[in-house]
Design an enzyme around this catalytic site. Structure first.
Site, PDB file in Angstrom:
ATOM      1  N   VAL A 245     -25.664  60.959  66.450  1.00  0.00           N
ATOM      2  CA  VAL A 245     -26.616  60.636  67.511  1.00  0.00           C
ATOM      3  C   VAL A 245     -27.084  61.940  68.141  1.00  0.00           C
ATOM      4  O   VAL A 245     -26.299  62.890  68.288  1.00  0.00           O
ATOM      5  CB  VAL A 245     -25.978  59.728  68.584  1.00  0.00           C
ATOM      6  N   GLU A 246     -28.351  61.984  68.548  1.00  0.00           N
ATOM      7  CA  GLU A 246     -28.938  63.222  69.068  1.00  0.00           C
ATOM      8  C   GLU A 246     -28.244  63.751  70.320  1.00  0.00           C
ATOM      9  O   GLU A 246     -28.380  64.927  70.657  1.00  0.00           O
ATOM     10  CB  GLU A 246     -30.420  63.008  69.385  1.00  0.00           C
ATOM     11  N   THR A 247     -27.509  62.899  71.014  1.00  0.00           N
ATOM     12  CA  THR A 247     -26.794  63.355  72.203  1.00  0.00           C
ATOM     13  C   THR A 247     -25.518  64.108  71.865  1.00  0.00           C
ATOM     14  O   THR A 247     -24.923  64.731  72.737  1.00  0.00           O
ATOM     15  CB  THR A 247     -26.437  62.172  73.106  1.00  0.00           C
TER      16      THR A 247
ATOM     17  N   ILE B 258     -25.602  69.499  68.094  1.00  0.00           N
ATOM     18  CA  ILE B 258     -25.930  68.493  67.080  1.00  0.00           C
ATOM     19  C   ILE B 258     -27.283  68.794  66.449  1.00  0.00           C
ATOM     20  O   ILE B 258     -27.498  68.535  65.256  1.00  0.00           O
ATOM     21  CB  ILE B 258     -25.889  67.060  67.670  1.00  0.00           C
TER      22      ILE B 258
END
Length: 527
Positions: A327-329, A357
């Site tokens: 996930v981008e977070t 990330i």
């Protein structure tokens, strides 16, 4: 060291006219809502501060329709001069200001924004990246500018050793707003109840490197030194003021959908086997066909919408451990949370921050990404960011689709009233959508087919009735669903005639039937 605890009004009184203000968060995750509320209160009461530039890596706010979180509080003429964000989907009131030419605006790739913060933390003037080449953020197209009053050419095309790059300058940050769970009296911050670290540390360090002021919103305060050193994510030397949330239920939510879920933090692991199977539908057909592209132990990313269903299909087949989702977070492993808690992950293996990330994505480490598609051009371009006056922005879409070896675009052939039935191993079109997605040229280039061909990416466009592949000769029809006639059910609903593969295949009937599809067989066949 001095005690840094203060009230929100006191902290936000330190913002000056013309300041560059950066805010941590991804929608509601790690977003300092109470600081935004206090800044709005000050402006409405005093008319100041004026002329701010505000920046976030993603969108900070909620998803409406009556939006009232994050940057929504700053959507007042005079308060904000310029907005730089990765996404507008959770900033509807800001988006309206952009559409009406009330504020200057740039929409840049989310990962680029996160790396811009990190470059400023390093004392560097900006980010140099290939991400964004030949998309709307390239100055040869729109330069990321989102309306008529935005004149400055922020993004620059440069050449290094004969190769093209984009240069994204990063101004100094005068005011940084971040969020954590707990602070000690010295300002050391831990994130034990947050869904993600997002970009908080990068913003705090970038602001300190700029000589600016860092304010942190927290839920808890403990005595100096009470937080174990290895649990401190942001050291107190980077924090000037700490504000304790007075209304954490509303203003310190873990995500839009959850006040607190321990499975998002890694504190607990929860069983996932009981997840209900998706009902048989066109969306499930698309997700199944997309999932068939998986390779063993694939490192993947899933976008919002139909791509989220890929995870559900994999879980139904009992193969959740056959791919590693990100996930981008900053979460790796586990299962990404659904829409209103997007950015969180259940049972993640590890958590890093957003800049890290995006190193994974930009470095080409992803095996594949599954993303949506709203418009697809004859040359393979895809638009998901703008449709006439409506601006959603790119988010991490550009980073993911340019940095990944294989991109699987997922969506129906048409939209706007499309109704289908899936039965007896076939799909029936009950009511055709009024909007054609496959058009001669897209309104805005969020993904460049030309760039993908140049870099050797593998690109698929999966719909409920057919599959296309991007080849050097153009968008090429390679598969057709059982019972679908190309001349009757596909070509009339495209604005261009695709190239035809020499060996057009029939999609597996199992994708259109109840029960499992032996996804394991598809994956193992690629070993």
């Amino acid at each position: 060291m001095k005690n840094k605890i203060c009230g929100g009004a006191e902290a936000m009184s330190l913002v000056k006219d013309g300041d560059f203000l950066a805010c941590s968060g991804n929608m509601n995750s790690a977003m300092p809502e109470e600081l935004m509320i206090e800044l709005e209160k000050r402006f409405l009461a005093t008319g100041g501060p004026q002329g701010l530039t505000i920046m976030s890596g993603s969108g900070v706010g909620d998803m409406g329709p009556a939006t009232s979180k994050g940057f929504q509080h700053l959507a007042h003429e005079g308060l904000v001069k310029r907005v730089i964000v990765g996404h507008y989907g959770s900033n509807n009131t800001i988006m309206e200001m952009v559409i009406n030419n009330k504020v200057e605006s740039y929409n840049l790739p989310q990962g680029v924004c996160e790396h811009m913060f990190r470059r400023r933390a390093q004392g560097q003037p900006g980010e140099i990246s290939k991400i964004g080449l030949k998309t709307y953020v390239d100055p040869r197209l729109e330069g990321g500018r989102m309306n008529e009053i935005t004149k400055e050419e922020l993004v620059k095309l440069i050449e290094i050793d004969g190769e093209e790059y984009l240069y994204y300058p990063m101004p100094k940050i005068q005011f940084g707003c971040v969020r954590a769970t707990t602070a000690d009296e010295n300002g050391n911050l831990s994130f034990e109840e947050e869904a993600a670290y997002v970009n908080a540390r990068a913003i705090a360090m970038a602001t300190r490197a700029s000589g600016g002021i860092v304010v942190a919103q927290v839920k808890n305060v403990v005595a100096a030194g009470a937080i174990p050193a290895k649990e401190v994510h942001i050291a107190g030397v980077f924090v000037d003021k700490v504000v304790v949330s007075r209304d954490p239920v509303n203003n310190h939510r873990q995500t839009m959908g959850d006040f607190y879920n321990a499975a998002y933090t890694g504190k607990y692991k929860v069983p996932l086997d009981a997840q209900a199977a998706l009902p048989l539908s066109a969306n499930k057909v698309i997700a199944r066909r997309a999932a068939a592209e998986l390779v063993p132990d694939a490192l993947v990313n899933l976008g919002l919408g139909i791509p989220e269903s890929v995870a559900a299909v994999v879980a139904e087949e009992g193969l959740s451990d056959s791919m590693v989702m990100t996930v981008e977070t900053g979460a790796l492993g586990g299962v990404p949370a659904p829409r209103f808690s997007f950015g969180a992950s259940v049972n993640a293996w590890s958590h890093v921050d957003s800049p890290t990330i995006f190193d994974v994505y930009d470095g080409g480490c992803l095996d594949m990404t599954f993303v949506g598609m709203a418009e697809i051009g004859e040359n393979g371009d895809v638009n998901v960011s703008r449709f006439g006056p409506k601006i959603t922005g790119c988010g991490g879409f550009i980073d993911l689709t340019q940095g990944t070896k294989k991109v699987v675009f997922c969506g129906t052939l048409t939209s706007g009233g499309l109704k289908t039935a899936v039965e007896e191993g076939r799909i029936r079109i009950l009511n055709e959508g009024k909007n054609k997605k496959f058009v001669r040229s897209v309104y805005q280039v969020t993904f460049s087919g030309e760039h993908a061909l140049e870099t050797g990416q593998e690109i698929l466009y999966v719909t409920e009735r057919c599959v296309f592949e991007l080849r050097k000769e153009g968008v090429t029809l390679t598969e057709v669903a059982p019972g679908i006639d190309i001349a009757r059910d596909i070509l009339p609903y495209m604005d261009f005639t695709p190239k035809m593969a020499d060996d057009i295949k029939v999609m597996d009937e199992r994708f259109f039937s109840e029960g499992k599809i032996d996804l394991k067989g598809y994956i193992d066949g690629k070993r």
